[in-house]
Design a protein around this motif. Sequence first.
Motif, PDB file in Angstrom:
ATOM      1  N   LYS A 455      49.695  46.792  39.883  1.00  0.00           N
ATOM      2  CA  LYS A 455      48.333  47.267  39.626  1.00  0.00           C
ATOM      3  C   LYS A 455      47.646  46.412  38.571  1.00  0.00           C
ATOM      4  CE  LYS A 455      45.688  51.411  38.418  1.00  0.00           C
ATOM      5  NZ  LYS A 455      45.750  52.844  38.035  1.00  0.00           N
ATOM      6  N   GLU A 456      48.406  46.074  37.521  1.00  0.00           N
ATOM      7  CA  GLU A 456      47.862  45.224  36.460  1.00  0.00           C
ATOM      8  C   GLU A 456      47.396  43.888  37.027  1.00  0.00           C
ATOM      9  OE1 GLU A 456      49.718  43.989  32.363  1.00  0.00           O
ATOM     10  OE2 GLU A 456      50.543  45.937  32.954  1.00  0.00           O
ATOM     11  N   TYR A 457      48.244  43.301  37.865  1.00  0.00           N
ATOM     12  CA  TYR A 457      47.887  42.019  38.469  1.00  0.00           C
ATOM     13  C   TYR A 457      46.639  42.166  39.341  1.00  0.00           C
ATOM     14  CZ  TYR A 457      47.716  37.960  41.444  1.00  0.00           C
ATOM     15  OH  TYR A 457      47.269  36.852  42.119  1.00  0.00           O
ATOM     16  N   GLU A 458      46.613  43.183  40.183  1.00  0.00           N
ATOM     17  CA  GLU A 458      45.508  43.327  41.131  1.00  0.00           C
ATOM     18  C   GLU A 458      44.182  43.561  40.422  1.00  0.00           C
ATOM     19  OE1 GLU A 458      46.994  46.360  43.740  1.00  0.00           O
ATOM     20  OE2 GLU A 458      47.971  44.887  45.070  1.00  0.00           O
ATOM     21  N   GLN A 459      44.210  44.300  39.301  1.00  0.00           N
ATOM     22  CA  GLN A 459      42.979  44.485  38.525  1.00  0.00           C
ATOM     23  C   GLN A 459      42.519  43.158  37.938  1.00  0.00           C
ATOM     24  OE1 GLN A 459      44.246  47.535  35.759  1.00  0.00           O
ATOM     25  NE2 GLN A 459      43.533  49.193  37.095  1.00  0.00           N
ATOM     26  N   TRP A 460      43.477  42.389  37.433  1.00  0.00           N
ATOM     27  CA  TRP A 460      43.132  41.071  36.900  1.00  0.00           C
ATOM     28  C   TRP A 460      42.589  40.171  38.010  1.00  0.00           C
ATOM     29  CZ3 TRP A 460      44.945  36.453  38.648  1.00  0.00           C
ATOM     30  CH2 TRP A 460      44.515  35.317  37.932  1.00  0.00           C
ATOM     31  N   GLU A 461      43.247  40.148  39.173  1.00  0.00           N
ATOM     32  CA  GLU A 461      42.849  39.292  40.283  1.00  0.00           C
ATOM     33  C   GLU A 461      41.420  39.596  40.730  1.00  0.00           C
ATOM     34  OE1 GLU A 461      45.212  38.022  44.194  1.00  0.00           O
ATOM     35  OE2 GLU A 461      44.392  40.042  44.339  1.00  0.00           O
ATOM     36  N   GLN A 462      41.089  40.887  40.801  1.00  0.00           N
ATOM     37  CA  GLN A 462      39.743  41.280  41.226  1.00  0.00           C
ATOM     38  C   GLN A 462      38.693  40.722  40.262  1.00  0.00           C
ATOM     39  OE1 GLN A 462      39.230  45.546  41.459  1.00  0.00           O
ATOM     40  NE2 GLN A 462      37.368  45.394  42.651  1.00  0.00           N
ATOM     41  N   LYS A 463      38.978  40.800  38.967  1.00  0.00           N
ATOM     42  CA  LYS A 463      38.039  40.278  37.975  1.00  0.00           C
ATOM     43  C   LYS A 463      37.952  38.754  38.037  1.00  0.00           C
ATOM     44  CE  LYS A 463      38.632  44.098  34.701  1.00  0.00           C
ATOM     45  NZ  LYS A 463      39.149  44.487  33.362  1.00  0.00           N
ATOM     46  N   ALA A 464      39.101  38.099  38.268  1.00  0.00           N
ATOM     47  CA  ALA A 464      39.106  36.634  38.323  1.00  0.00           C
ATOM     48  C   ALA A 464      38.289  36.123  39.498  1.00  0.00           C
ATOM     49  CB  ALA A 464      40.544  36.132  38.411  1.00  0.00           C
ATOM     50  N   LEU A 465      38.439  36.755  40.658  1.00  0.00           N
ATOM     51  CA  LEU A 465      37.666  36.330  41.830  1.00  0.00           C
ATOM     52  C   LEU A 465      36.181  36.602  41.641  1.00  0.00           C
ATOM     53  CD1 LEU A 465      40.087  37.507  44.677  1.00  0.00           C
ATOM     54  CD2 LEU A 465      39.518  35.146  44.069  1.00  0.00           C
ATOM     55  N   ALA A 466      35.852  37.701  40.969  1.00  0.00           N
ATOM     56  CA  ALA A 466      34.444  37.986  40.668  1.00  0.00           C
ATOM     57  C   ALA A 466      33.893  36.944  39.704  1.00  0.00           C
ATOM     58  CB  ALA A 466      34.311  39.386  40.076  1.00  0.00           C
ATOM     59  N   ASP A 467      34.726  36.511  38.771  1.00  0.00           N
ATOM     60  CA  ASP A 467      34.326  35.483  37.812  1.00  0.00           C
ATOM     61  C   ASP A 467      33.962  34.192  38.539  1.00  0.00           C
ATOM     62  OD1 ASP A 467      33.868  34.224  35.440  1.00  0.00           O
ATOM     63  OD2 ASP A 467      35.942  34.148  34.792  1.00  0.00           O
ATOM     64  N   TRP A 468      34.741  33.834  39.550  1.00  0.00           N
ATOM     65  CA  TRP A 468      34.436  32.632  40.327  1.00  0.00           C
ATOM     66  C   TRP A 468      33.055  32.736  40.970  1.00  0.00           C
ATOM     67  CZ3 TRP A 468      35.860  31.890  46.005  1.00  0.00           C
ATOM     68  CH2 TRP A 468      35.466  30.622  46.444  1.00  0.00           C
ATOM     69  N   GLN A 469      32.717  33.906  41.509  1.00  0.00           N
ATOM     70  CA  GLN A 469      31.415  34.084  42.144  1.00  0.00           C
ATOM     71  C   GLN A 469      30.286  33.912  41.129  1.00  0.00           C
ATOM     72  OE1 GLN A 469      30.975  34.334  45.467  1.00  0.00           O
ATOM     73  NE2 GLN A 469      33.199  34.092  45.567  1.00  0.00           N
ATOM     74  N   VAL A 470      30.508  34.400  39.909  1.00  0.00           N
ATOM     75  CA  VAL A 470      29.513  34.221  38.847  1.00  0.00           C
ATOM     76  C   VAL A 470      29.316  32.737  38.555  1.00  0.00           C
ATOM     77  CG1 VAL A 470      29.064  34.583  36.382  1.00  0.00           C
ATOM     78  CG2 VAL A 470      29.920  36.473  37.790  1.00  0.00           C
ATOM     79  N   MET A 471      30.424  31.998  38.496  1.00  0.00           N
ATOM     80  CA  MET A 471      30.332  30.570  38.189  1.00  0.00           C
ATOM     81  C   MET A 471      29.674  29.798  39.328  1.00  0.00           C
ATOM     82  SD  MET A 471      31.367  30.625  35.168  1.00  0.00           S
ATOM     83  CE  MET A 471      31.411  28.883  34.763  1.00  0.00           C
ATOM     84  N   LEU A 472      29.876  30.230  40.554  1.00  0.00           N
ATOM     85  CA  LEU A 472      29.193  29.604  41.694  1.00  0.00           C
ATOM     86  C   LEU A 472      27.682  29.733  41.547  1.00  0.00           C
ATOM     87  CD1 LEU A 472      31.354  30.648  44.787  1.00  0.00           C
ATOM     88  CD2 LEU A 472      30.967  28.318  43.975  1.00  0.00           C
ATOM     89  N   VAL A 473      27.233  30.920  41.124  1.00  0.00           N
ATOM     90  CA  VAL A 473      25.799  31.151  40.922  1.00  0.00           C
ATOM     91  C   VAL A 473      25.284  30.253  39.794  1.00  0.00           C
ATOM     92  CG1 VAL A 473      24.070  32.831  40.189  1.00  0.00           C
ATOM     93  CG2 VAL A 473      25.863  33.500  41.816  1.00  0.00           C
ATOM     94  N   LYS A 474      26.036  30.184  38.694  1.00  0.00           N
ATOM     95  CA  LYS A 474      25.637  29.333  37.577  1.00  0.00           C
ATOM     96  C   LYS A 474      25.529  27.875  38.012  1.00  0.00           C
ATOM     97  CE  LYS A 474      27.305  31.836  33.507  1.00  0.00           C
ATOM     98  NZ  LYS A 474      28.107  31.735  32.272  1.00  0.00           N
ATOM     99  N   ASP A 475      26.492  27.454  38.821  1.00  0.00           N
ATOM    100  CA  ASP A 475      26.490  26.068  39.271  1.00  0.00           C
ATOM    101  C   ASP A 475      25.277  25.786  40.146  1.00  0.00           C
ATOM    102  OD1 ASP A 475      28.409  23.792  38.890  1.00  0.00           O
ATOM    103  OD2 ASP A 475      28.204  23.692  41.078  1.00  0.00           O
ATOM    104  N   LYS A 476      24.964  26.724  41.005  1.00  0.00           N
ATOM    105  CA  LYS A 476      23.798  26.563  41.888  1.00  0.00           C
ATOM    106  C   LYS A 476      22.511  26.506  41.087  1.00  0.00           C
ATOM    107  CE  LYS A 476      21.764  28.521  46.090  1.00  0.00           C
ATOM    108  NZ  LYS A 476      21.856  29.612  47.100  1.00  0.00           N
ATOM    109  N   GLU A 477      22.406  27.342  40.043  1.00  0.00           N
ATOM    110  CA  GLU A 477      21.214  27.352  39.202  1.00  0.00           C
ATOM    111  C   GLU A 477      21.058  26.046  38.451  1.00  0.00           C
ATOM    112  OE1 GLU A 477      21.875  30.761  36.780  1.00  0.00           O
ATOM    113  OE2 GLU A 477      21.081  32.181  38.278  1.00  0.00           O
ATOM    114  N   ARG A 478      22.177  25.448  38.025  1.00  0.00           N
ATOM    115  CA  ARG A 478      22.119  24.175  37.313  1.00  0.00           C
ATOM    116  C   ARG A 478      21.536  23.064  38.179  1.00  0.00           C
ATOM    117  NH1 ARG A 478      25.396  23.182  32.856  1.00  0.00           N
ATOM    118  NH2 ARG A 478      25.565  21.028  33.535  1.00  0.00           N
ATOM    119  N   LYS A 479      21.824  23.141  39.477  1.00  0.00           N
ATOM    120  CA  LYS A 479      21.433  22.062  40.383  1.00  0.00           C
ATOM    121  C   LYS A 479      20.021  22.234  40.924  1.00  0.00           C
ATOM    122  CE  LYS A 479      26.213  21.156  41.689  1.00  0.00           C
ATOM    123  NZ  LYS A 479      27.267  21.245  42.724  1.00  0.00           N
ATOM    124  N   GLN A 480      19.404  23.383  40.664  1.00  0.00           N
ATOM    125  CA  GLN A 480      18.052  23.618  41.181  1.00  0.00           C
ATOM    126  C   GLN A 480      16.982  23.012  40.260  1.00  0.00           C
ATOM    127  OE1 GLN A 480      17.960  27.877  41.673  1.00  0.00           O
ATOM    128  NE2 GLN A 480      18.776  27.780  43.745  1.00  0.00           N
TER     129      GLN A 480
END
Length: 480
Positions: A455-480
């Motif tokens: 459970k500990e791992y899965e909670q961490w994994e969910q947050k880590a994958l969400a973090d990647w999505q946030v960084m994708l948005v940041k990266d896209k904003e940088r390039k606009q």
Amino acid sequence: MNALLSLLGLSAISAEEKPNFIMLLVDDMGWGDTGFNGHPVIKTPNLDQMAENGLKMNRFYSTNCTCSPSRAAILTGRHNLRLGLTGFMSTPSDENPGTWHLLESEITYAEALQEAGYATAHFGKWHVGYMCPEQSPEHYFTPGMAGFEEWFTSHNVLYTYDPYQALPPGKDEKHLYYDQGKLITLAEGQKRPELRRDDTTILMDRTLDYIERMHEQGRPFAVATWFHHMHGPLSQNPDLLSLYPAGLPADEVKYYSNASSIDIEVGRLRAKLRELGIADNTMILFTSDNGPVGGTQFRDRLNQGESHGGRFVYGFRGSAGPFRGGKYHLGEGGILVPGVIEWPAQLSQPAVTDVPLVQTDYFPTVLEAAGVAMPDDREYDGISWMPLFRGEKLARPRGIAFSSGRQRAYRNDTYKVVSEDKQPEFTRLYNLLDDPYEEKNLVKENPELFESMVKEYEQWEQKALADWQVMLVKDKERKQ
């Protein structure tokens, strides 16, 4: 990736006081592929001396059992899932290699140190982005874009001796060396004697020249020398054959002598630092990006050593020592790697630690040592080793997570949960203090602990994958 001053508190430490940092990263070298970890044949006297003089880390983990995720995590201090990476240059949504690069919205330790006045350089294998747009316009990302002001780098593997003897198998010219972004073609490289030697020598020549120049300029430096050894295509340095007795199989001698070529160059580095009078104030980390190929294959060609009660196995494609698995697997043999730090100013007495440490720790460690505050706009998985160097207790806020392809693993100070190879479901629980070789599955004996860690791992994994999505948005904003 340049506007960091708003994120980083820059240090008041003077240039003369700032420590230098050198990371020596080997490719596919197993935990057991050194003398200091018990290999009965491989000769690594310089590395053994580093281990005797500095800090030997018995439980040092790569972030992943393949190379791109480990390299990206070292650069950023963030787990490969936060970086959108599950295998070698592949994303969670697409497991095909070559579909990933490190996002420009990430911050590397080279950038952070560069903002604090450090000279930064990368020499050797990269594999967290392509060297030129023609290789992959979408995934073009060079060391120069990651904060390394000087770089002599290849995208991926090369022949370990005479890298310009031919193109790497299955690769085109664009996989050869780039010197400050300029490709050295096969025809050009074949005319240059300095590029027709052992690849470790080529890289160390660059490293020593850079260190000497920065020392003359009075600049603190951070150098990443990332060797192509011990990854195939291995080739034979004829000058090193005499290191090993006649009668050994030729492929074993080739592997062992490739390890010795690294060791010889480590000796040159240590001698140069002493000659320049900067050895005390220079932190050298020696490690590998993941476990060895030979930890999982070629079982009919493994030899038995005396170390670890006779459990130590080794062969012509490397050794995970006594541990289970190897490259591509999340058994200890795939993620436990050699780990040695030499830094006389901080480690005046030899030491050995069994504290679980991981390569994401490098980023916060060098930043704290340089007096640079951590960026506060993102999550980090690494922790600084500076308390450990001061003789204080080192406490991780959570366990160490691993994710590679569909495999997952998670360990705390004592226990580890892990999935079956190439499967995401956790099925095993080990007490690594009592059972470091992962032989006794405790799931049935301790189901509550097993479920809690999963459970500990899965909670961490969910947050880590969400973090990647946030960084994708940041990266896209940088390039606009």
